[in-house]
Motif scaffolding. Structure first.
Motif, PDB file in Angstrom:
ATOM      1  N   THR A   6       1.117  -1.514  -0.029  1.00  0.00           N
ATOM      2  CA  THR A   6       0.173   0.101   0.390  1.00  0.00           C
ATOM      3  C   THR A   6       0.981   1.451   0.333  1.00  0.00           C
ATOM      4  O   THR A   6       0.256   2.321  -0.632  1.00  0.00           O
ATOM      5  N   ALA A   7       2.019   0.971   0.679  1.00  0.00           N
ATOM      6  CA  ALA A   7       3.070   1.875   0.378  1.00  0.00           C
ATOM      7  C   ALA A   7       3.658   2.499  -0.512  1.00  0.00           C
ATOM      8  O   ALA A   7       4.305   3.578  -1.176  1.00  0.00           O
ATOM      9  N   GLY A   8       3.024   1.249  -1.623  1.00  0.00           N
ATOM     10  CA  GLY A   8       3.758   1.958  -3.248  1.00  0.00           C
ATOM     11  C   GLY A   8       4.988   1.364  -3.341  1.00  0.00           C
ATOM     12  O   GLY A   8       5.457   1.405  -4.618  1.00  0.00           O
ATOM     13  N   GLN A   9       5.765   0.070  -2.527  1.00  0.00           N
ATOM     14  CA  GLN A   9       6.611  -0.234  -3.002  1.00  0.00           C
ATOM     15  C   GLN A   9       7.147  -1.745  -3.808  1.00  0.00           C
ATOM     16  O   GLN A   9       6.287  -2.359  -3.887  1.00  0.00           O
ATOM     17  N   ASP A  10       7.876  -1.431  -5.451  1.00  0.00           N
ATOM     18  CA  ASP A  10       7.787  -2.207  -6.260  1.00  0.00           C
ATOM     19  C   ASP A  10       8.383  -3.207  -5.981  1.00  0.00           C
ATOM     20  O   ASP A  10       9.669  -3.468  -6.298  1.00  0.00           O
ATOM     21  N   TRP A  11       8.106  -4.192  -5.522  1.00  0.00           N
ATOM     22  CA  TRP A  11       9.099  -5.694  -5.406  1.00  0.00           C
ATOM     23  C   TRP A  11       9.325  -6.796  -6.170  1.00  0.00           C
ATOM     24  O   TRP A  11      10.209  -7.193  -6.480  1.00  0.00           O
ATOM     25  N   GLN A  12       7.997  -6.907  -7.250  1.00  0.00           N
ATOM     26  CA  GLN A  12       8.556  -6.874  -8.473  1.00  0.00           C
ATOM     27  C   GLN A  12      10.473  -6.665  -8.742  1.00  0.00           C
ATOM     28  O   GLN A  12      11.230  -7.307  -9.817  1.00  0.00           O
ATOM     29  N   ALA A  13      10.123  -5.335  -9.148  1.00  0.00           N
ATOM     30  CA  ALA A  13      11.033  -4.540  -9.085  1.00  0.00           C
ATOM     31  C   ALA A  13      12.229  -4.981  -8.719  1.00  0.00           C
ATOM     32  O   ALA A  13      13.614  -5.179  -9.385  1.00  0.00           O
ATOM     33  N   TRP A  14      12.410  -4.441  -7.350  1.00  0.00           N
ATOM     34  CA  TRP A  14      13.578  -5.368  -6.548  1.00  0.00           C
ATOM     35  C   TRP A  14      13.511  -7.210  -6.554  1.00  0.00           C
ATOM     36  O   TRP A  14      15.299  -7.272  -6.875  1.00  0.00           O
ATOM     37  N   GLN A  15      12.923  -7.800  -7.179  1.00  0.00           N
ATOM     38  CA  GLN A  15      13.205  -9.440  -7.593  1.00  0.00           C
ATOM     39  C   GLN A  15      14.332  -9.135  -8.882  1.00  0.00           C
ATOM     40  O   GLN A  15      14.806  -9.712  -9.263  1.00  0.00           O
ATOM     41  N   ASP A  16      13.220  -8.590  -9.673  1.00  0.00           N
ATOM     42  CA  ASP A  16      14.531  -8.384 -11.256  1.00  0.00           C
ATOM     43  C   ASP A  16      15.442  -8.486 -10.613  1.00  0.00           C
ATOM     44  O   ASP A  16      16.687  -8.454 -11.624  1.00  0.00           O
ATOM     45  N   SER A  17      16.153  -7.192 -10.331  1.00  0.00           N
ATOM     46  CA  SER A  17      16.982  -6.378 -10.185  1.00  0.00           C
ATOM     47  C   SER A  17      17.771  -7.401  -9.227  1.00  0.00           C
ATOM     48  O   SER A  17      19.369  -7.506  -9.535  1.00  0.00           O
ATOM     49  N   TRP A  18      17.452  -8.305  -8.782  1.00  0.00           N
ATOM     50  CA  TRP A  18      18.522  -9.373  -7.533  1.00  0.00           C
ATOM     51  C   TRP A  18      18.704 -10.539  -8.532  1.00  0.00           C
ATOM     52  O   TRP A  18      19.812 -10.705  -9.174  1.00  0.00           O
ATOM     53  N   ASP A  19      17.398 -10.761  -9.370  1.00  0.00           N
ATOM     54  CA  ASP A  19      18.393 -11.098 -10.926  1.00  0.00           C
ATOM     55  C   ASP A  19      18.763 -11.440 -11.446  1.00  0.00           C
ATOM     56  O   ASP A  19      19.913 -11.934 -12.363  1.00  0.00           O
ATOM     57  N   ARG A  20      19.668  -9.670 -11.958  1.00  0.00           N
ATOM     58  CA  ARG A  20      20.041  -9.234 -13.265  1.00  0.00           C
ATOM     59  C   ARG A  20      21.433  -9.579 -12.142  1.00  0.00           C
ATOM     60  O   ARG A  20      22.260  -9.314 -13.059  1.00  0.00           O
ATOM     61  N   GLN A  21      21.368  -8.695 -10.651  1.00  0.00           N
ATOM     62  CA  GLN A  21      22.781  -8.708 -10.277  1.00  0.00           C
ATOM     63  C   GLN A  21      23.378  -9.892 -10.561  1.00  0.00           C
ATOM     64  O   GLN A  21      24.716 -10.190 -10.569  1.00  0.00           O
ATOM     65  N   ALA A  54      18.012 -21.188   2.647  1.00  0.00           N
ATOM     66  CA  ALA A  54      18.383 -20.031   1.962  1.00  0.00           C
ATOM     67  C   ALA A  54      17.737 -18.692   0.878  1.00  0.00           C
ATOM     68  O   ALA A  54      18.648 -19.038  -0.228  1.00  0.00           O
ATOM     69  N   CYS A  55      15.891 -18.625   1.234  1.00  0.00           N
ATOM     70  CA  CYS A  55      15.666 -18.397   0.257  1.00  0.00           C
ATOM     71  C   CYS A  55      16.205 -18.023  -0.832  1.00  0.00           C
ATOM     72  O   CYS A  55      15.598 -16.972  -1.669  1.00  0.00           O
ATOM     73  N   GLY A  56      16.803 -16.015  -0.073  1.00  0.00           N
ATOM     74  CA  GLY A  56      16.822 -15.130  -0.167  1.00  0.00           C
ATOM     75  C   GLY A  56      15.576 -14.512  -0.824  1.00  0.00           C
ATOM     76  O   GLY A  56      14.878 -14.239   0.233  1.00  0.00           O
ATOM     77  N   THR A  57      15.291 -13.735  -1.999  1.00  0.00           N
ATOM     78  CA  THR A  57      14.550 -13.309  -2.563  1.00  0.00           C
ATOM     79  C   THR A  57      13.195 -14.135  -2.635  1.00  0.00           C
ATOM     80  O   THR A  57      12.074 -13.038  -3.627  1.00  0.00           O
ATOM     81  N   GLY A  58      13.547 -14.836  -2.718  1.00  0.00           N
ATOM     82  CA  GLY A  58      12.404 -16.858  -2.850  1.00  0.00           C
ATOM     83  C   GLY A  58      12.604 -16.915  -4.749  1.00  0.00           C
ATOM     84  O   GLY A  58      11.384 -16.695  -5.333  1.00  0.00           O
ATOM     85  N   SER A  59      13.712 -16.871  -4.918  1.00  0.00           N
ATOM     86  CA  SER A  59      14.115 -16.416  -6.439  1.00  0.00           C
ATOM     87  C   SER A  59      13.612 -18.243  -6.694  1.00  0.00           C
ATOM     88  O   SER A  59      12.945 -18.089  -7.937  1.00  0.00           O
ATOM     89  N   ILE A  60      13.739 -19.426  -6.652  1.00  0.00           N
ATOM     90  CA  ILE A  60      13.564 -20.679  -6.248  1.00  0.00           C
ATOM     91  C   ILE A  60      12.099 -20.655  -6.653  1.00  0.00           C
ATOM     92  O   ILE A  60      11.197 -21.158  -7.426  1.00  0.00           O
ATOM     93  N   THR A  61      11.462 -20.135  -5.311  1.00  0.00           N
ATOM     94  CA  THR A  61      10.239 -19.991  -5.067  1.00  0.00           C
ATOM     95  C   THR A  61       9.360 -19.756  -6.538  1.00  0.00           C
ATOM     96  O   THR A  61       7.998 -20.818  -6.448  1.00  0.00           O
TER      97      THR A  61
END
Length: 262
Positions: A6-21, A54-61
């Motif tokens: 509700t605060a407008g945090q874009d978690w998908q963008a952070w998930q994508d950023s983690w994947d690219r890194q 050791a799921c991190g951002t949940g990439s495997i999930t």
């Protein structure tokens, strides 16, 4: 699935950023995930109850649920930043649960919501453990898998019998990373700098740096002093810790996917 708070945090963008890194370090990352999920389906079927270790951002999930919509997953990690991203990304998805736990604590399995799992999956995480804590962890993993369940670990494992081949592959890999860095790719330290500057992650980052170290200064990071590096060690140790079978299912010049079957 709700991915923005509700605060407008874009978690998908952070998930994508983690994947690219992560892909900057491992350009074959999606291939190892594909083979991992192929083996999951082959060994335990298309609706597994999964422990994302050791799921991190949940990439495997994330990849498990896209391929197996009927699956359920429990993500376990200790990092406040990565768990904040994971919880935000999967908010509202009742197939997913998260547990904050230290995998070096002998009682970490007590916090799990299920007594047993069809599959335990992990990638590029357990190399942070020294030999004896990792050996003990493999025993704990065997204890939470059902009979016939599968453990899959994709991580850094090098065949040290071919040093010239390894050196050539490493030089090629280093040159690629430098080209991509000049094009704006984020490395480990730069990604953490961006996370620390984000208002929605600032407090989790402070806690992370306090408890686990500051990744913006890689030189200060704890490096395992007795880290197993060969696929053979992992296979032998899995068998010694309660797995009926263990073998390598995929490899690159620097990494491998180990599969253990209970």
């Amino acid at each position: 699935m709700t991915q923005t708070t509700t605060a407008g945090q874009d978690w998908q963008a952070w998930q994508d950023s983690w994947d690219r890194q992560q892909e900057w370090y491992m350009p074959d990352r999606e291939e190892r995930f594909r083979v991992m999920l192929d083996m999951v389906e082959a060994l335990v079927g298309p609706e597994p109850v999964v422990l994302d270790l050791a799921c991190g951002t949940g990439s495997i999930t994330d990849r498990v649920l896209r391929r197996f919509p009927g699956a359920r997953s429990t993500g376990v990690d200790l990092d406040p930043v990565l768990m904040t991203i994971a919880r935000g990304h999967f908010a509202g998805d009742d197939r997913v649960e998260f547990v904050t736990a230290d995998l070096t604590d002998p009682r970490w399995t007590d916090a799990l919501p299920h007594r047993s799992y069809d599959a335990v999956l992990t990638a590029t995480a357990l190399h942070w453990l020294d030999t004896e804590p990792l050996r003990a962890l493999y025993g704990h993993v065997a204890g939470v898998l059902r009979e016939g369940g599968a453990f899959l670990n994709a991580d850094h494992m090098v065949d040290e019998s071919a040093p010239r081949i390894n050196a050539a592959a490493q030089a090629f890999h280093t040159a690629r990373k430098e080209r991509e860095r000049s094009g704006g790719a984020l490395d480990w330290a730069a990604w953490w700098s961006e996370a620390a500057d984000d208002p929605g992650l600032r407090e989790p980052a402070r806690l992370r740096f306090e408890r686990l170290g500051d990744p913006r200064n890689p030189a200060a990071a704890k490096t395992p002093t007795d880290r197993p590096t060969s696929a053979r060690w992992h296979a032998d140790t899995l068998r010694a810790q309660g797995f009926a079978e263990a073998r390598q299912a995929w490899c690159s010049p620097s990494d491998a996917l180990m599969v253990g079957l209970r």
